[in-house]
Design a protein around this motif. Structure first.
Motif, PDB file in Angstrom:
ATOM      1  N   ALA A  42      -1.695  -0.657 -15.061  1.00 46.52           N
ATOM      2  CA  ALA A  42      -1.762  -0.877 -13.617  1.00 46.52           C
ATOM      3  C   ALA A  42      -0.378  -0.769 -12.985  1.00 46.52           C
ATOM      4  N   MET A  43       0.654  -1.166 -13.745  1.00 47.84           N
ATOM      5  CA  MET A  43       2.007  -0.985 -13.210  1.00 47.84           C
ATOM      6  C   MET A  43       2.293   0.499 -12.994  1.00 47.84           C
ATOM      7  N   GLY A  44       1.862   1.313 -13.964  1.00 41.46           N
ATOM      8  CA  GLY A  44       2.051   2.762 -13.808  1.00 41.46           C
ATOM      9  C   GLY A  44       1.318   3.282 -12.583  1.00 41.46           C
ATOM     10  N   VAL A  45       0.041   2.947 -12.473  1.00 39.90           N
ATOM     11  CA  VAL A  45      -0.746   3.411 -11.322  1.00 39.90           C
ATOM     12  C   VAL A  45      -0.153   2.833 -10.031  1.00 39.90           C
ATOM     13  N   GLY A  46       0.306   1.580 -10.119  1.00 39.11           N
ATOM     14  CA  GLY A  46       0.915   0.933  -8.960  1.00 39.11           C
ATOM     15  C   GLY A  46       2.124   1.697  -8.465  1.00 39.11           C
ATOM     16  N   ALA A  47       2.945   2.171  -9.398  1.00 33.85           N
ATOM     17  CA  ALA A  47       4.157   2.892  -8.993  1.00 33.85           C
ATOM     18  C   ALA A  47       3.843   4.308  -8.546  1.00 33.85           C
ATOM     19  N   ILE A  48       2.780   4.888  -9.092  1.00 29.34           N
ATOM     20  CA  ILE A  48       2.513   6.312  -8.820  1.00 29.34           C
ATOM     21  C   ILE A  48       1.837   6.529  -7.452  1.00 29.34           C
ATOM     22  N   ILE A  49       0.710   5.846  -7.229  1.00 26.43           N
ATOM     23  CA  ILE A  49      -0.063   6.155  -6.018  1.00 26.43           C
ATOM     24  C   ILE A  49       0.561   5.514  -4.782  1.00 26.43           C
ATOM     25  N   GLY A  50       1.101   6.355  -3.913  1.00 26.76           N
ATOM     26  CA  GLY A  50       1.758   5.827  -2.711  1.00 26.76           C
ATOM     27  C   GLY A  50       1.744   6.873  -1.620  1.00 26.76           C
ATOM     28  N   THR A  51       2.882   7.034  -0.952  1.00 32.03           N
ATOM     29  CA  THR A  51       2.930   7.993   0.150  1.00 32.03           C
ATOM     30  C   THR A  51       2.597   9.404  -0.309  1.00 32.03           C
TER      31      THR A  51
END
Ligand code: ARG
Length: 479
Positions: A42-51
Motif C-alpha cells: 500500500a505504501m508503494g501504491v500510495g506513492a505511485i497514484i497521484g497527480t
C-alpha cells in the motif's frame, strides 16, 4: 569488496554490506520492524497514484492521441526493469537508505553521497510541490462539491498572486506529526487512503465501460511512434513511487520476502489501474477533451457520460491520492536522510530514534518544517521534470548496482534475484538514460547545479565525518 589495506579510505571507498545491515540494529539507531507486506504494498501504491493519473494523463493524450494507452504500457515496461533491480537490492540489503545505501555498497562513498543528495532534492522538493498541488485540488473539490473555495491570499504562493499557501503548509505539518507518531499508524492511515483512491479509479473505469464507444480510437496514433515515446517520458512520472517502498526496508517485518513482493506488486497493481483508466478515458472522451482540462478524468465523465456531479468524486479522489503521496514520499525522505546521518555523511546526532514512538522524530520534524516553509512559498511547475531526472538517475545507479554486486559479492544471500541479469538491469539503464535524454537542457542545468552544491557539502562535511573514515580498520570498515 574491501578496500585493501588502505588506511584512509578514499572518496570511492565502499561500505561492506554486512556492516551496513548490522548497523540497522545498533543502539539508538534501530527503527521498529513493524510493517507488513500489505502495508508495504500500500505504501508503494500510495506513492505511485497521484497527480500522474489524475492530471498528467491529459498532457499525455495531447502528445500521443489515443495511443497514450500504449505510452502507459511503455512507461510501465521501462519501470519494470528498475523495479526488479530495486527488489533484488532491497531484499538483500534491507537498509532504509535505498538507492543511496546500495550505491555505497557498490560504487563508493562519493557516488552514494551524490545519489543521496539527489534523492533529497527529488523527495524533499517534490513533497513541497505535491503539497502545493494538494491545495489546488482541495480548492477544486470544495468548489465542485460545495461551491466554495479558499481565497487566493491564503491558498497561493507569492509568485502566483497570494501571500502564502496555507493548505500546503497544513498538509505537510499534519503528515509530519503522523510520521512522528509511528510507522504503524502512518501505514494504517495510508492503507485507508489507498483504498479510497483505488475505489475512485474503479468508479471511473466502471462508468467508462458502461458508456464506452470506439469512435475516439481513430486515428489511433496521430503522432506515430514518436508521439507514443514522448508521451511515455511524461507519463513516467505517474509510475514513480514503487522505489519508495525500499526506504521502508528497515521497518519491514519480513524484508526478504515482503520487499520484492511490495515493490513489484505495487507497480503491477498501478499498471493495471492506469491502463484501464486510459482505455476508459479514450472510450468516453476525445484526446482533445482530455488535454484541454486541468482535471481530465472529471472532464471525461462530464462530457462523455454527462455526469457533471462526478467531478466532485474525482476531485476528492485526487485530494486523497495526493495526501498519500505526500505521506509516503515524506516518509521516504526522512528514512534516506536517516541512513545518511547514521553513516556520518550528515550530522549523526540527527539519526536518533525516539524511544517512545520508534521513529526518527527530531529529524522528521526538522525536515517537515523546512518542507512546509518551501511549500508555503514556491509555485509548482518545472518541478515535475526535476523529479523525473532525479529519479531516473537513481534508477540508473540501482540497475548498475545489481550488476556490480553480482560480481563483487557473488556469494551474498539474495532472497530475490532479477532474472536474466545482467540483461534486464542493462535494459533498465538504457530505458532510464533514454528518458533522461528526453528532458530539456534547463532541467539538466538545474540538476547539475544542485549536485555541485552537494559536492561542496560533501568535501566540507561528509568526507571528514564519514563513519568509514573516522575509525578505519584494515579493510576500510570500522570495527
Ligand atoms: N519520488 C517522487 N518524487 N514521487 C512523486 C510521485 C508522483 C506520483 N507518481 C504521481 O503521479 O503523482
Amino acid at each position: 569488496m574491501v578496500n585493501g589495506s588502505n588506511p584512509r579510505p578514499g572518496i570511492f571507498a565502499i561500505r561492506d554490506v554486512r556492516s551496513l545491515i548490522s548497523e540497522t540494529t545498533e543502539e539508538g539507531h534501530g527503527l521498529r520492524k513493524a510493517v507488513s507486506a500489505t502495508h508495504l504494498t500500500a505504501m508503494g501504491v500510495g506513492a505511485i497514484i497521484g497527480t500522474g493519473i489524475f492530471v498528467v494523463i491529459g498532457e499525455g493524450a495531447s502528445v500521443a492521441g489515443p495511443a497514450v494507452i500504449l505510452s502507459f504500457v511503455l512507461a510501465a515496461v521501462a519501470c519494470t526493469f528498475s523495479a526488479l533491480s530495486y527488489a533484488e537490492l532491497a531484499s538483500s540489503i534491507p537498509v532504509s537508505g535505498s538507492a543511496y545505501t546500495y550505491t555505497y555498497a557498490t560504487l563508493g562513498e562519493i557516488v552514494a553521497w551524490i545519489i543521496g543528495w539527489d534523492l533529497i532534492l527529488e523527495y524533499g522538493v517534490s513533497v513541497a510541490a505535491i503539497a502545493v498541488g494538494w491545495g489546488g485540488n482541495l480548492n477544486a473539490f470544495l468548489d465542485a462539491a460545495f461551491g466554495v473555495a479558499l481565497p487566493d491570499a491564503i491558498s497561493k504562493s507569492p509568485e502566483d498572486g497570494g501571500v502564502l499557501n496555507l493548505p500546503a503548509v497544513f498538509i505537510v505539518l499534519a503528515i509530519t506529526l503522523l510520521l512522528v507518531r509511528g510507522v504503524t499508524e502512518s501505514a494504517r492511515v495510508n492503507l485507508v487512503m489507498v483504498g479510497v483512491k483505488l475505489t475512485v479509479l474503479l468508479f471511473f473505469i466502471v462508468v467508462a465501460l458502461f458508456n464506452f464507444g470506439t469512435g475516439n480510437f481513430h486515428p489511433f496514433a496521430p503522432s506515430g511512434v514518436d508521439g507514443v515515446t514522448s508521451a511515455a517520458a511524461i507519463i513516467f512520472f505517474a509510475y514513480i513511487g514503487f522505489d519508495a517502498v525500499s526506504t521502508g526496508s528497515e521497518e519491514a517485518r519480513n524484508p526478504a520476502k515482503d520487499l520484492p513482493l511490495a515493490i513489484i506488486g505495487s507497480l503491477a497493481i498501478c499498471t493495471v489501474f492506469y491502463v484501464l483508466t486510459a482505455v476508459g478515458a479514450i472510450g468516453i472522451a476525445t484526446p482533445e477533451q482530455l488535454a484541454g482540462s486541468d482535471a481530465p478524468l472529471a472532464a471525461a465523465l462530464d462530457q462523455g457520460a454527462g455526469m457533471s456531479w462526478a467531478a466532485s468524486i474525482l476531485a476528492l479522489g485526487a485530494v486523497v491520492a495526493i495526501t498519500s503521496v505526500v505521506l509516503v514520499i515524506l516518509y521516504g525522505q526522512t528514512r534516506i536522510f536517516f541512513a545518511m546521518c547514521r553513516d556520518g555523511l550528515l550530522p549523526e546526532k540527527l539519526a536518533t530514534v525516539n524511544q517512545r514512538y520508534g521513529t526518527p522524530a527530531r529529524l522528521t520534524i526538522g525536515l517537515g518544517v523546512l518542507i512546509a516553509i518551501l511549500a508555503a512559498l514556491v509555485p509548482l511547475s518545472e518541478i515535475v521534470k526535476l523529479v523525473n531526472i532525479g529519479t531516473l538517475f537513481a534508477f540508473v545507479l540501482v540497475n548498475i548496482g545489481v550488476i556490480i554486486l553480482r560480481r563483487t559479492r557473488p556469494d551474498m544471500p539474495r532472497p530475490y534475484r532479477v532474472p536474466w541479469s545482467p540483461v534486464l538491469p542493462i535494459l533498465g539503464v538504457l530505458f532510464a538514460v533514454y528518458l533522461m535524454s528526453d528532458l530539456p537542457l534547463s532541467t539538466w542545468i538545474r540538476f547539475v547545479v544542485w549536485l555541485i552544491i552537494g559536492l561542496a557539502i560533501y568535501f566540507l562535511y561528509g568526507y571528514r565525518h564519514s563513519r568509514l573514515r573516522r575509525a578505519p580498520a584494515p579493510g576500510g570498515e570500522p570495527r
